[in-house]
Motif scaffolding. Sequence first.
Motif, PDB file in Angstrom:
ATOM      1  N   ALA A  53       0.823  -1.217   0.000  1.00 56.11           N
ATOM      2  CA  ALA A  53       0.000   0.000   0.000  1.00 56.11           C
ATOM      3  C   ALA A  53       0.849   1.254   0.000  1.00 56.11           C
ATOM      4  CB  ALA A  53      -0.929   0.003   1.207  1.00 56.11           C
ATOM      5  N   GLY A  54       2.151   1.111   0.229  1.00 50.83           N
ATOM      6  CA  GLY A  54       3.043   2.255   0.222  1.00 50.83           C
ATOM      7  C   GLY A  54       3.673   2.524  -1.132  1.00 50.83           C
ATOM      8  N   VAL A  55       3.438   1.648  -2.090  1.00 48.31           N
ATOM      9  CA  VAL A  55       3.988   1.852  -3.428  1.00 48.31           C
ATOM     10  C   VAL A  55       2.893   1.898  -4.491  1.00 48.31           C
ATOM     11  CG1 VAL A  55       6.238   0.881  -2.885  1.00 48.31           C
ATOM     12  CG2 VAL A  55       4.436  -0.630  -3.695  1.00 48.31           C
ATOM     13  N   MET A  56       1.661   1.627  -4.089  1.00 46.52           N
ATOM     14  CA  MET A  56       0.512   1.712  -4.988  1.00 46.52           C
ATOM     15  C   MET A  56      -0.642   2.364  -4.250  1.00 46.52           C
ATOM     16  SD  MET A  56       0.458  -2.023  -6.866  1.00 46.52           S
ATOM     17  CE  MET A  56      -0.863  -1.531  -7.993  1.00 46.52           C
ATOM     18  N   GLY A  57      -1.645   2.773  -4.960  1.00 51.23           N
ATOM     19  CA  GLY A  57      -2.874   3.244  -4.348  1.00 51.23           C
ATOM     20  C   GLY A  57      -3.898   2.115  -4.334  1.00 51.23           C
ATOM     21  N   GLY A  58      -4.912   2.251  -3.517  1.00 58.65           N
ATOM     22  CA  GLY A  58      -6.008   1.296  -3.533  1.00 58.65           C
ATOM     23  C   GLY A  58      -5.701  -0.051  -2.936  1.00 58.65           C
TER      24      GLY A  58
END
Length: 273
Positions: free
Chosen positions: A142-147
Amino acid sequence: MSRFTGHTVIVTGGASGIGEATVRAIVREGGKVLIADLQEKEGEALAQQLGDAAIFQKTDVTNEADIIAAVARAEQALGPLTGMVNNAGIIGAVGSITETTVEAFDRTMAILSRAVFLGVKHATKAMKPHGKGAIVSLASSAGVMGGLGPHTYTMAKHGVVGLTKSAASELSGYGIRINAVAPGGTVTPLTAALTGGDTEAITEFIKSSTPLGIPCLPEDIAGGILYLLSDEARFVTGHTLAIDGGITTSVLNTSFHHDDSEILLHAGQRTEQ
């Protein structure tokens, strides 16, 4: 194995889950560990089980005085600090962005963001005189992508990635490396709380939502953490290592929508990963 002979490492949130697996792995490879956690019963039991190689220190990772005390005790009891693992975490604030309270936001950011800042700050102070050291902080897919997580959690974990990149240049001048690990869904007490403590259910969920089709265990993440702490990664800094079974390269949608808040609330008070 003896990759960590002569090493002293602090692991926050080290009493259970990914933290516990990391503690055990470091000790197994010859290192000494201070377990910094609020879970006194679990932390003391783990330290006792591991003998002279581990000690427990009750630590509120959001409290600067507690972090300072943990670093001081580690160095006094175990030796010069060579490694810091900023692992402690919660899921924290859940639900719609419009319904998230400032209080829930602040608590989540304190544990997931300020605590990492404090760990990096005071580990660096301890390591600088020795001219070497390694810091690893827990980010998330979740820290390198959204959603891929609740809003505040996602924001905080992006911050961990950002601090890792930002601090790398400064710390390199002191001989200190800083990296992050970004786990996908992992079978731990924290994630099991999402299903009311049903470990089998969360294992199946993670298995089915991961491109590799297998569940991630705490030991899988610990292996990456140990690599980044070790001399094998002596030329690696400012990097975020995704250990997620392919989640961040997949079109699979594993988002936690606001409608999932009921199950997420079961994990709201947990303090470890």
